[in-house]
Design a protein around this motif. Structure first.
Motif, PDB file in Angstrom:
ATOM      1  N   GLN A 161       0.703 -10.661  -1.387  1.00  0.00           N
ATOM      2  CA  GLN A 161      -1.053 -10.481  -1.452  1.00  0.00           C
ATOM      3  C   GLN A 161      -1.543 -11.841  -0.465  1.00  0.00           C
ATOM      4  O   GLN A 161      -2.312 -11.108   0.261  1.00  0.00           O
TER       5      GLN A 161
ATOM      6  N   HIS B 125      -9.829 -14.490  -5.898  1.00  0.00           N
ATOM      7  CA  HIS B 125      -8.869 -14.623  -7.456  1.00  0.00           C
ATOM      8  C   HIS B 125      -8.025 -14.579  -7.084  1.00  0.00           C
ATOM      9  O   HIS B 125      -7.020 -14.738  -7.841  1.00  0.00           O
ATOM     10  N   ARG B 126      -7.164 -13.841  -5.975  1.00  0.00           N
ATOM     11  CA  ARG B 126      -5.383 -13.623  -6.094  1.00  0.00           C
ATOM     12  C   ARG B 126      -5.195 -15.539  -6.097  1.00  0.00           C
ATOM     13  O   ARG B 126      -4.348 -16.315  -6.777  1.00  0.00           O
TER      14      ARG B 126
ATOM     15  N   GLU C 125      -9.748  -4.851 -13.839  1.00  0.00           N
ATOM     16  CA  GLU C 125      -9.994  -6.160 -12.865  1.00  0.00           C
ATOM     17  C   GLU C 125     -11.264  -6.199 -12.026  1.00  0.00           C
ATOM     18  O   GLU C 125     -11.726  -7.169 -11.924  1.00  0.00           O
TER      19      GLU C 125
ATOM     20  N   LYS D 134     -15.072  -8.629   0.575  1.00  0.00           N
ATOM     21  CA  LYS D 134     -14.105  -8.034  -0.635  1.00  0.00           C
ATOM     22  C   LYS D 134     -13.110  -8.585  -0.057  1.00  0.00           C
ATOM     23  O   LYS D 134     -12.303  -8.616  -1.310  1.00  0.00           O
TER      24      LYS D 134
ATOM     25  N   PRO E 161     -12.606 -12.094 -12.385  1.00  0.00           N
ATOM     26  CA  PRO E 161     -11.919 -11.436 -12.801  1.00  0.00           C
ATOM     27  C   PRO E 161     -11.609 -10.732 -13.431  1.00  0.00           C
ATOM     28  O   PRO E 161     -11.998 -11.670 -14.966  1.00  0.00           O
TER      29      PRO E 161
ATOM     30  N   SER F 176     -13.298 -12.217  -1.681  1.00  0.00           N
ATOM     31  CA  SER F 176     -13.253 -11.933  -3.141  1.00  0.00           C
ATOM     32  C   SER F 176     -12.031 -11.895  -3.711  1.00  0.00           C
ATOM     33  O   SER F 176     -11.377 -12.911  -4.660  1.00  0.00           O
ATOM     34  N   GLN F 177     -11.051 -10.974  -2.816  1.00  0.00           N
ATOM     35  CA  GLN F 177      -9.975 -10.477  -3.289  1.00  0.00           C
ATOM     36  C   GLN F 177      -8.689 -11.780  -3.839  1.00  0.00           C
ATOM     37  O   GLN F 177      -8.035 -12.506  -4.360  1.00  0.00           O
TER      38      GLN F 177
END
Length: 366
Positions: free
Chosen positions: A31, A60-61, A124, A53, A185, A56-57
């Motif tokens: 991912q 977080h990952r 989440e 988006k 998160p 941000s993802q």
């Protein structure tokens, strides 16, 4: 190495391995690689919302992967610390440092294990927190403000940004209500166990006779709206009121009618926003809060249907969920999990991770 210590390290390693399996580290790395590829595209910021988006993802990952990799590295290093301590028998501090690191690892691995229990549809997401004073007059308004500070301090301790949308101040002291967003998160999944009625027992600082007072405040947690959510609100179902923003004691803080109150007529849900300078910005922020509350209402209705299909009688947590007792003794106790702490001052200063973890574990058993 002491056999008991060796067994404990082995158990910690097994717990971390189960966490790694649930998190699917290979899938997480895939991912991240995909998101990094998207983030590197030259046209990424042509669509600012989509770019936000993606970034941000990705953040977080990467944070999740880094956290579990660091824990594994620290756990691999732990036997070496004990070996060094055994070699240097004249330095008891070395053994104490190794024991301290083992306990810290136990706490950190437990916290990460709790995170893997958050698998709900919205867990989440960022969280929208609404606090309202209930029975107890001025003490309840003061308690509501104490709870607001508690959550803001918790967010500050963890470095989580907070946006306060609206605060309605009571006349004498405290607040009638407040709504704010916590950006982190799994903020919604983590804080959702705080939903319910909180009770405060203390000698009232507002009572001339120094009598003991019980007061109540309600905490509501909803997931923040995402771009993929569709909550249609027809104009005919919405009443818009504008008014002048106010501060503590009812004093005006704005010379124009920039604050906005939205009422969703079919459900009776009311939200307001006064933190922005313009009426347009306040209306946009209030719409986000209203849509989030409608989304949570829809989720609860869906859950009620599922509970009915399963003939489940464990869907309700009961109304009152936690007591904060400052007199005649000092205690904060969760009435669902039985988790308790004898230092209310620390809890009200934002030290609530123990309650959050206990609540998440308890909810999983229901």
């Amino acid at each position: 190495m002491n056999p008991d210590v060796a067994t404990d390290i082995k158990d910690l390693s097994a717990t971390l391995a189960s966490v790694e399996a649930v998190m699917d580290l290979d899938g997480l790395r895939a991912q991240i690689a995909d998101l990094e590829e998207q983030a590197a595209r030259p046209d990424l910021w042509d669509d600012p919302d989509a770019a936000q988006k993606v970034t941000s993802q990705l953040s977080h990952r990467q944070s999740e992967l880094r956290k579990v990799e660091e824990l594994r590295s620290r756990l691999d290093d732990l036997p070496v610390l004990y070996e060094l301590a055994e070699e240097d028998e004249g330095d008891p501090a070395a053994a104490a440092d190794a024991d301290a690191e083992r306990e810290k690892l136990r706490t950190d691995i437990s916290s990460l294990e709790v995170r893997t229990l958050l698998s709900g549809e919205y867990d989440e997401r960022d969280a929208l927190v609404t606090i309202r004073s209930e029975a107890g007059g001025v003490d309840a308004a003061d308690f509501a403000e104490m709870l607001m500070r508690m959550y803001l301090r918790w967010a500050e301790r963890h470095g989580y940004p907070v946006d306060v949308f609206d605060t309605s101040y009571a006349e004498e002291a405290g607040i009638k209500s407040t709504t704010f967003r916590v950006t982190a998160p799994y903020a919604y999944g983590t804080l959702s166990v705080e939903q319910g009625t909180h009770r405060l027992v203390r000698i009232s600082p507002f009572d001339n006779q120094g009598r003991r007072q019980t007061s109540f405040a309600a905490v509501e947690i909803t997931p923040n709206l995402a771009q993929t959510d569709h909550v249609e609100i027809e104009d005919k179902d919405l009443r818009v009121d504008v008014y002048r923003a106010s501060g503590p004691g009812g004093q005006g803080v704005n010379t124009t009618d920039s604050a906005v109150r939205l009422t969703h007529i079919p459900t009776g849900i009311v939200v307001s926003c006064q933190n922005e300078r313009s009426q347009l910005q306040n209306k946009a922020s209030a719409m986000v809060v209203l849509q989030s509350k409608l989304l949570e209402r829809r989720r609860q209705e869906d859950q009620a249907k599922m509970d009915a299909l399963k003939d489940s009688s464990s869907g309700s947590w009961g109304n009152q969920m936690r007591s904060y007792v400052l007199h005649p003794y000092q205690m904060v106790k969760d009435l669902r999990t039985e988790y308790e702490v004898g230092n209310p001052g620390a809890v009200l200063d934002g030290d609530i991770d123990g309650f959050l973890e206990a609540g998440i574990r308890w909810r999983r058993t229901q």
